[in-house]
Design an enzyme around this catalytic site. Structure first.
Site, PDB file in Angstrom:
ATOM      1  N   GLY A 260       0.808  -1.217   0.000  1.00  0.00           N
ATOM      2  CA  GLY A 260       0.000   0.000   0.000  1.00  0.00           C
ATOM      3  C   GLY A 260       0.836   1.260   0.000  1.00  0.00           C
ATOM      4  N   MET A 262       4.813   3.138   1.904  1.00  0.00           N
ATOM      5  CA  MET A 262       6.035   2.929   2.679  1.00  0.00           C
ATOM      6  C   MET A 262       6.425   4.215   3.400  1.00  0.00           C
ATOM      7  SD  MET A 262       8.362   0.919   3.657  1.00  0.00           S
ATOM      8  CE  MET A 262       9.548   1.513   4.834  1.00  0.00           C
ATOM      9  N   GLU A 263       6.758   4.048   4.689  1.00  0.00           N
ATOM     10  CA  GLU A 263       6.920   5.194   5.585  1.00  0.00           C
ATOM     11  C   GLU A 263       8.329   5.783   5.615  1.00  0.00           C
ATOM     12  OE1 GLU A 263       6.393   1.956   6.580  1.00  0.00           O
ATOM     13  OE2 GLU A 263       7.530   1.479   8.379  1.00  0.00           O
ATOM     14  N   ASN A 264       9.101   5.732   4.516  1.00  0.00           N
ATOM     15  CA  ASN A 264      10.456   6.279   4.505  1.00  0.00           C
ATOM     16  C   ASN A 264      10.482   7.656   5.176  1.00  0.00           C
ATOM     17  OD1 ASN A 264      11.027   4.153   2.499  1.00  0.00           O
ATOM     18  ND2 ASN A 264       9.736   5.456   1.218  1.00  0.00           N
ATOM     19  N   HIS A 296      -1.739   5.950   8.510  1.00  0.00           N
ATOM     20  CA  HIS A 296      -0.843   4.861   8.930  1.00  0.00           C
ATOM     21  C   HIS A 296       0.628   5.237   8.689  1.00  0.00           C
ATOM     22  CE1 HIS A 296       0.154   0.543   9.562  1.00  0.00           C
ATOM     23  NE2 HIS A 296       1.164   0.851   8.754  1.00  0.00           N
ATOM     24  N   GLU A 297       0.931   5.652   7.478  1.00  0.00           N
ATOM     25  CA  GLU A 297       2.345   5.948   7.174  1.00  0.00           C
ATOM     26  C   GLU A 297       2.826   7.152   7.968  1.00  0.00           C
ATOM     27  OE1 GLU A 297       3.614   3.517   5.685  1.00  0.00           O
ATOM     28  OE2 GLU A 297       1.714   2.710   4.959  1.00  0.00           O
TER      29      GLU A 297
END
Ligand code: HT7
Ligand code: ZN
Length: 893
Positions: A260, A262-264, A296-297
Site C-alpha cells: 500500500g 512505505m513510511e520512509n 498509517h504511514e
C-alpha cells in the site's frame, strides 16, 4: 533454504553513524558511491569482519580510508561483502552499479512510468549498495542525486541542502536527514512529477511544508490525500502529543508498488491507489482507504521511525501499534462532529469493518500452515511475514492493552515508551514493559506477564461461556473457560508443547428477556458492561440481583481476538439483534443468525435438498432493515451477509461453491421477501447533489446499493431498470460501480456487457479505474477460468504491474469461489501457472498469490486432491524463489 531464528539475535559488531550516498542515476546503469564512517563497538572482537549485505549488484571498487582494498582483505560472495582487518575507526567507500530498468521485483531501486523509485523495507537496501541491511544499525544519511534534465524532481529523506546544474547539463541535489535511521527507511525519487502543497503550523508553532507528488496531469486528484495528511498530523498532536519532527514531509504516488505504501523518513512512497482520488473515479471505500493509509504511514514517523525495531521478528512492534493508531484515527474522523449516539454508531461501524477484515484474513491464517505468533520465532523470507497476524492481530493485541489500561493509562504508557526509547531500535518486550509500568500502578499486585503470551503463542483462542442462574439467590454465575490448541509449527513440537492460558479482557453485558440491559454489579461498580479479565484456564464471576435467566451479550466491541463458544437459541440471537445496546454485539448477533442460516442452506445444497429460508431469520432482517433508530451506515453492516471467508471458518470441510450458492440463494430470497422494504431503503437513501465521501452519505450509498443488489438478485420487477438508470446517471464512482456490479452479476440482456465495454472505453487512460474494471469481472459469478484467461489477453493486462495482477489474478483466485474451486481443478492449475509466471518477475507478489491455497487440507475431499497436486507442481519447479518456496513447502508439510 536457511531459517533465521529469533533466539539467534546478535548485535552488529560495528556502528555506522554516518553514510554518504552519491547516485549517478540512469535506467540501465546507476552508479552508487557509498561512503560509511564505521566504528567497531566497544567490546567487539578486533578481528570481527565487517559483513555487508548485497544482492544483484556489480562491484566497481572498495576502499578503506582512501586506499583501494587488495583482494586478500575482502571477500565477495552471492550475498555478502566481507571486509577484514578494519581499524577500529574507518571510512569505507564502496562503488557499485545496478540496473533499475531491469528490476521487476520492485525492491531496491527501480523504474516505474519512466521515473526512479526505491523500496527498501524489509531487505531492499542491499539491492542498492552493500550495507549492514538490518534495522538496528542506525545512521545519519547525506544523499547526492545526479540525473539528466528529464528527471527534474530529485527527492530524498530529510532537508534539501543544495541544488545546482552541473557543467554536463545534469541536475545535482543534496539532501540531509538529521535523524539517524535504519537503511530500510532510506528513499529516493527522481523523475518528472507535479505536486500539491500546503504549509501548516505544528502544535509548538513550527511551520512545516507538506507535499504530495504525482504524475503530471493528476494534480486534481491529490486534494483528499493532502487534506488527509493535515488531519493525520493534527490527530497525532491531539491524541498522542506527537508532533512532526521535520520541516518538510513528502508523499509520492507510484503506479508500480508491491504494497500500500512505505513510511520512509520524510519521503513516504505510496501506491497511487492510496493517493489519487476524485469523485468521478474513486469510490467511498477508496476515499476511506486513502485517509487510513496516509494516517498509517504518517503515524509510523513516531511508531516505527523514531522508535524502530531491533530485528524483523519485532515487526509487530511498529506495525501492530501503527495499525491500532490508524484504526483509531479513522474512527475519530468518522465520529467527528457527531452527537454522542451517532458517534458511537460511527465508531461501531469502523470496529465492525476491522473485525470483518480480521476474521476474513487473520483467523484462517492462524488456523493454517503459516500460523505464527505476532512476534514470529523464525522465518525463511521476511517478506512473507508482512501478514494479517503481524498487522491486524498485532493491532488487536495493542487494543487489548488499551482496553486494560484505559485511554489515559494507555497514553501514559505511550509517553513512557517514547521517554525510554526515542531514537532506539527496540523489542516488543520493551513496549509491554512501558505499558506494564502503568498497569502495575493501576492494579497493585498484578502485572502483564500472562498477557505477554499473546506475543509468543499462535492460534485463535476459544472462550467457552457457561451461564447459570439461580432464581432463589437471584445470582447469575458466568464461567469462562479458554482453550487454544497448538497450530502450524507449534504442532510439530509434539505432545510436549503445552500452550499456556492468555490474559483475555472479555467485555460482557446481560439483557433481560424483554431486551433491556441489566445493571451489572461487579468490581464494586454498577455498569452496563463489565470487563472480565480471564487470566487462567477457567474463572467464574457472580452477578447479583438478577431476577430471571438473562441473555448474555458477549465479547462486546470484540474486546479480544478470540472465538466465543456459547449456545444461544435463535430467539436469543434475534433479541440481541433487535435490542443489544452495544452496537458491535448487536451486529454480531445478526451475523450469527445469518451464519446459521447460510450454513444450513449449504448443507441442504450438499445433500441435494431444496433450499428455503427460515421465516424467523427473514423477520430479524426485516426488523433491522426497518428500524428507524439505526443509521444507514450501521444498517448496511447489519444487513450484509457474512463473507464466504468467514463462513468457511465455520465449516467442518470447506466447500466454497456450496457456500456461494447458499449465499446467493439467501440474497435473492431476502430480496423477494423484503422487496418493499428494500425498495424503500433504495429510494430513501439517494444522495443527490455534490459528491462527498463523508461517512453519512457514504453510509446511505452503502445501504442503497445493498438494497439494489438484493432486488436485482431476486429478479424483482423493475430492479434491472433501477440499476441501469443508476449506472447511466451516477454522479460518482461508488454508484456506478455498484450498479455495474449488480448488473453483471444478476442482470439480464445485453446491457451489462455493453456497459462493461463502454466503461472501459471511458476509463482506459486511468489505470486505477481499469483495475476496478478487471476486478469486477474477475470476481463475477459467471467468470470461469476460461474468461480469466481471456481477460489476461486484453491489451491493458500485464503481470508486471502488481495492482493489475491483483485486480485480475488475485481477485479470481481469492474471490471467485465458483471459478477458482471448480471441481475439475482447472482453477488450481491456473493458480499454479500464475504463481510461477509471477515468481519469475516479482517473488513478493508471487508468494502472496501462493498463499491462496494455504488451507487446502481443510477443504472437501473432492477439492483437496487437485489443490494438493497444484501445490506440489509449484514446489517441484526449479529455480523457485525463496519466497514462494517457503509458502508452498509449509502448506505441504
Ligand atoms: N512498512 C511497510 C511495509 C512494507 C512494504 C511496503 C512496500 C513494498 C514492500 C514492502 N515490504 C514491507 C508498509 C507499512 O506497513 O506501512
Ligand atoms: Zn505499517
Amino acid at each position: 533454504p536457511i531459517t533465521v531464528y529469533r533466539k539467534d539475535y546478535q548485535p552488529y559488531p560495528y556502528d555506522i553513524p554516518e553514510v554518504a550516498l552519491a547516485f549517478d542515476l540512469a535506467p540501465d546503469a546507476t552508479e552508487v558511491r557509498c561512503t560509511m564512517h564505521v566504528q567497531r563497538k566497544p567490546g567487539a572482537s578486533a578481528d570481527a569482519a565487517l559483513i555487508l549485505d548485497g544482492e544483484d549488484l556489480e562491484l566497481v571498487s572498495v576502499g578503506v580510508n582512501g586506499a583501494a582494498l587488495t583482494a586478500d582483505s575482502y571477500h565477495l560472495s552471492e550475498q555478502n561483502l566481507a571486509i577484514y582487518g578494519l581499524p577500529a575507526d574507518a571510512t569505507v567507500e564502496i562503488i557499485s552499479r545496478c540496473k533499475p530498468s531491469a528490476n521487476s521485483t520492485l525492491m531496491g531501486l527501480y523504474v516505474s512510468g519512466g521515473n526512479f523509485f526505491t523500496q527498501c523495507e524489509a531487505e531492499g537496501f542491499r539491492r542498492i549498495t552493500w550495507f549492514a541491511d538490518r534495522p538496528d544499525v542506525m545512521s545519519r544519511y547525506r544523499v547526492t542525486l545526479r540525473a539528466q534534465p528529464q528527471y527534474p524532481v530529485l527527492l530524498s529523506n530529510g532537508n534539501l541542502m543544495a541544488s545546482r546544474q552541473l557543467p554536463d547539463g545534469r541536475n545535482e541535489v543534496e539532501w540531509e536527514d538529521p535523524f539517524p535511521k535504519p537503511c530500510y527507511l532510506f528513499a529516493l525519487v527522481a523523475g518528472n512529477l507535479t505536486h500539491r502543497e500546503t504549509t501548516v503550523k505544528t502544535a509548538s508553532g513550527r511551520d512545516v511544508l507538506l507535499q504530495v507528488y504525482s504524475d503530471p496531469g493528476s494534480e486534481t486528484k491529490t486534494e483528499w490525500a493532502l487534506d488527509s495528511l493535515v488531519r493525520a498530523l493534527r490527530w497525532d498532536e491531539t491524541r498522542f502529543g506527537l508532533e512532526l519532527d521535520l520541516d518538510r514531509f513528502m508523499i509520492v504516488a507510484v503506479h508500480d508498488f508491491n504494497m500500500g505504501a512505505m513510511e520512509n523518513k520524510g519521503l513516504n512512497i505510496f501506491n497511487a491507489a492510496y493517493v489519487l482520488a476524485d469523485a468521478d473515479s474513486a469510490t467511498d471505500a477508496n476515499y476511506e482507504g486513502i485517509e487510513s493509509v496516509i494516517g498509517h504511514e504518517y503515524f509510523h514517523n513516531w511508531t516505527g521511525n523514531r522508535v524502530t525495531c531491533r530485528d524483523w521478528f519485532q515487526l509487530s512492534l511498529k506495525e501492530g501499534l501503527t495499525v491500532f493508531r490508524d484504526q483509531e484515527f479513522s474512527a475519530d474522523m468518522m465520529a467527528h462532529d457527531m452527537d454522542a449516539a451517532a458517534a458511537a454508531s460511527a465508531r461501531a461501524v469502523k470496529r465492525i469493518d476491522d473485525v470483518v477484515a480480521l476474521r476474513a484474513a487473520q483467523f484462517p491464517e492462524d488456523a493454517g500452515p503459516m500460523a505464527h505468533p505476532i512476534r514470529p520465532e523464525s522465518y525463511q523470507e521476511i517478506g512473507n511475514f508482512y501478514t494479517a497476524t503481524v498487522y491486524e492481530k498485532g493491532a488487536e493485541v495493542i487494543r487489548m492493552q488499551h482496553t486494560l489500561l484505559g485511554e489515559e493509562g494507555f497514553r501514559a504508557g505511550m509517553d513512557e515508551y517514547f521517554r525510554r526509547h526515542d531514537g532506539q531500535a527496540v523489542t516488543c518486550d520493551d513496549f509491554v514493559d512501558a505499558m506494564e509500568s502503568v498497569y502495575v500502578r493501576q492494579h497493585p499486585g498484578r502485572d502483564l506477564s500472562v498477557f505477554r503470551r499473546w506475543y509468543r503463542q499462535a492460534g485463535t483462542p476459544r472462550v467457552a461461556v457457561k451461564l447459570e442462574h439461580d432464581a432463589a439467590t437471584r445470582r447469575c454465575t458466568v464461567t469462562l473457560t479458554q482453550e487454544c490448541l497448538p497450530v502450524g509449527v507449534e504442532r510439530k513440537a509434539g505432545a510436549d508443547y503445552v500452550k499456556a492460558p492468555y490474559h483475555i479482557p472479555f467485555a460482557i453485558g446481560l439483557l433481560n428477556q424483554d431486551g433491556r440491559s441489566l445493571p451489572l454489579r461487579h468490581d464494586g461498580a454498577v455498569q452496563e458492561t463489565a470487563l472480565l479479565e480471564l487470566t487462567t484456564s477457567s474463572q467464574q464471576w457472580v452477578f447479583e440481583d438478577i431476577d430471571e435467566r438473562p441473555v448474555p451479550s458477549l465479547l462486546r466491541d470484540f474486546s479480544a481476538p478470540v472465538i466465543v463458544d456459547y449456545d444461544w437459541t435463535d430467539e436469543e440471537l434475534a433479541l440481541l439483534s433487535a435490542h443489544d445496546t452495544n452496537p458491535f454485539a448487536r451486529w454480531e448477533a445478526g451475523q450469527e443468525l445469518a451464519t446459521r442460516q447460510i450454513l444450513a442452506l449449504a448443507e441442504a445444497r450438499q445433500a441435494g435438498r431444496t433450499l428455503h429460508a427460515d421465516a424467523a431469520f427473514i423477520n430479524a432482517w426485516r426488523a433491522l432493515l426497518t428500524d428507524p433508530a439505526i443509521d444507514a451506515a450501521y444498517r448496511a453492516r447489519a444487513l450484509a451477509l457474512p463473507s464466504e471467508k468467514t463462513l468457511a471458518e465455520r465449516m467442518h470441510a470447506v466447500d466454497p461453491p456450496a457456500l456461494a450458492v447458499a449465499r446467493d440463494f439467501l440474497r435473492a430470497e431476502l430480496g423477494r421477501q423484503l422487496a418493499a422494504e428494500f425498495r424503500l431503503a433504495f429510494e430513501q437513501n439517494q444522495t443527490p447533489g455534490e459528491y462527498s465521501p463523508a461517512p453519512v452519505p457514504a453510509g446511505m450509498r452503502a445501504l442503497k446499493n445493498l438494497a439494489l443488489s438484493h432486488l436485482l438478485a431476486a429478479g424483482e420487477h423493475d430492479a434491472q431498470r433501477l440499476a441501469e438508470q443508476q449506472y447511466e446517471r451516477a454522479g460518482n464512482m461508488t454508484d456506478s460501480m455498484a450498479a455495474l456490479s449488480a448488473l453483471i452479476n444478476y442482470g439480464q440482456g445485453d446491457f451489462p456487457q455493453e456497459a462493461l465495454a463502454a466503461f472501459y472505453d471511458k476509463w482506459r487512460d486511468n489505470p486505477l479505474v481499469v483495475d476496478k474494471w478487471f476486478a469486477l469481472q474477475a470476481a463475477a459469478r459467471s467468470t470461469t477460468v476460461h474468461t480469466a484467461r481471456e481477460l489476461m489477453t486484453h491489451p491493458a493486462f500485464t503481470l508486471r504491474n502488481p495492482n493489475r495482477a491483483r485486480a485480475l489474478i488475485f481477485q479470481f483466485c481469492l474471490n471467485n469461489a465458483r471459478g477458482m474451486h471448480h471441481p475439475d481443478g482447472s482453477g488450481y492449475a491456473f493458480w499454479a501457472e500464475q504463481v510461477l509466471a509471477l515468481d519469475a518477475l516479482n517473488p513478493e507478489i508471487a508468494a502472496r498469490l501462493a498463499r491462496a491455497l494455504d488451507n487446502w487440507a481443510r477443504f472437501v475431499p473432492a477439492l483437496r486432491a487437485p489443490m494438493q497436486a497444484a501445490l506440489q507442481q509449484v514446489r517441484a519447479h526449479e529455480g523457485l524463489s525463496r519466497n514462494v518456496q517457503e509458502i508452498v513447502s509449509k502448506a505441504l508439510e
